[in-house]
Design a protein around this motif. Structure first.
Motif, PDB file in Angstrom:
ATOM      1  N   GLN A 171       0.843  -1.201   0.000  1.00 55.75           N
ATOM      2  CA  GLN A 171       0.000   0.000   0.000  1.00 55.75           C
ATOM      3  C   GLN A 171       0.876   1.247   0.000  1.00 55.75           C
ATOM      4  OE1 GLN A 171      -2.302   1.917   3.468  1.00 55.75           O
ATOM      5  NE2 GLN A 171      -3.824   0.534   2.571  1.00 55.75           N
ATOM      6  N   HIS A 177      -4.281  10.447   0.640  1.00 52.68           N
ATOM      7  CA  HIS A 177      -4.566   9.617  -0.535  1.00 52.68           C
ATOM      8  C   HIS A 177      -3.969   8.215  -0.343  1.00 52.68           C
ATOM      9  CE1 HIS A 177      -5.881  13.154  -2.924  1.00 52.68           C
ATOM     10  NE2 HIS A 177      -4.986  13.785  -2.166  1.00 52.68           N
ATOM     11  N   ASN A 179      -3.382   4.261  -2.170  1.00 56.79           N
ATOM     12  CA  ASN A 179      -3.372   3.499  -3.413  1.00 56.79           C
ATOM     13  C   ASN A 179      -2.757   2.130  -3.161  1.00 56.79           C
ATOM     14  OD1 ASN A 179      -3.474   2.812  -6.177  1.00 56.79           O
ATOM     15  ND2 ASN A 179      -1.369   3.501  -6.455  1.00 56.79           N
ATOM     16  N   GLN A 203      -4.533  11.522  -7.955  1.00 59.41           N
ATOM     17  CA  GLN A 203      -4.291  10.081  -7.903  1.00 59.41           C
ATOM     18  C   GLN A 203      -2.810   9.819  -7.676  1.00 59.41           C
ATOM     19  OE1 GLN A 203      -5.844   9.037 -11.802  1.00 59.41           O
ATOM     20  NE2 GLN A 203      -7.761   8.301 -10.907  1.00 59.41           N
TER      21      GLN A 203
END
Length: 227
Positions: A171, A177, A179, A203
């Motif tokens: 991770q 944020h 992802n 992102q």
């Protein structure tokens, strides 16, 4: 016989700027601010929200005082506080800022269940094994394999980056944020250092380390040694 104004209100394209004198008492300042805002808003139509920036000069404000000023301004119907700027910070805040801008070098392997946390940038010489976690208030540079969790910009800095010799994380987190890394990363076969950053679409993107030269030019001094 009071000629000096403790509160000056200036209109700008972005809203209002409030200049608050730093020589009067705090209570005197609040009283005059309340009066000036009330008088100023009587001359304006209530059409939309107005952004307010507050400048207090060399006055130190406690968190309680900051909230009091914000609440006083918010009570004036269509005013929204964007920021309160002061030239003064406490010694503790100065030390924290110093720590957040320092690079801490650690030589070790972060094993499963272990957490390595630093207030500023982290330069880790070693691997982060699956189940291991590294957390930094700033950037994370790993001279090894990242297989665990890496969280950069933990205090909210979304300009922070994560770089590793081999990027195989379970991770990635930058600021708020998150992802999960893809099952297979085509860049990992090139044996080049890789980096992760937040793009314009908010992102987390994994790219070659060289991408940071253009995206984060202020990091050049830190990453050039990793080529």
């Amino acid at each position: 016989m009071k000629n000096r104004q403790n509160v000056t209100i200036k209109g700008t394209k972005g809203g209002l700027v409030l200049h608050l004198d730093d020589r009067c008492s705090y209570h005197e300042l609040k009283r005059e601010l309340d009066q000036k805002l009330t008088a100023n808003l009587r001359t304006q139509e209530e059409r939309h929200l107005i952004t307010v920036n507050v400048e207090v000069g060399n006055r130190y404000l406690t968190e309680e005082q900051r909230e009091e000023l914000k609440e006083l301004i918010r009570q004036k119907k269509n005013l929204v506080v964007d920021d309160i700027e002061s030239n003064v910070i406490t010694k503790e805040e100065a030390n924290r800022l110093k720590e957040e801008n320092e690079v801490m070098t650690v030589s070790r392997i972060v094993r499963s269940g272990q957490v390595l946390r630093v207030p500023g940038d982290l330069l880790l010489i070693g691997d982060v094994n699956p189940g291991g976690t590294v957390i930094a208030g700033g950037n994370i540079f790993i001279m090894g394999i990242l297989k665990g969790i890496a969280h950069a910009g933990s205090f909210g800095n979304d300009q922070a980056v994560i770089a590793a010799s081999s990027m195989k994380p379970s991770q990635l987190r930058i600021a708020s944020h998150i992802n999960r890394a893809p099952d297979s990363n085509p860049l990992s076969e090139n044996r080049e250092m890789e980096c992760a950053y937040i793009n314009d679409n908010h992102q987390i993107i994994i790219d070659r380390l060289q991408a940071l030269i253009q995206l984060r030019p202020n990091l050049t001094r830190l990453v050039e040694g990793g080529h």
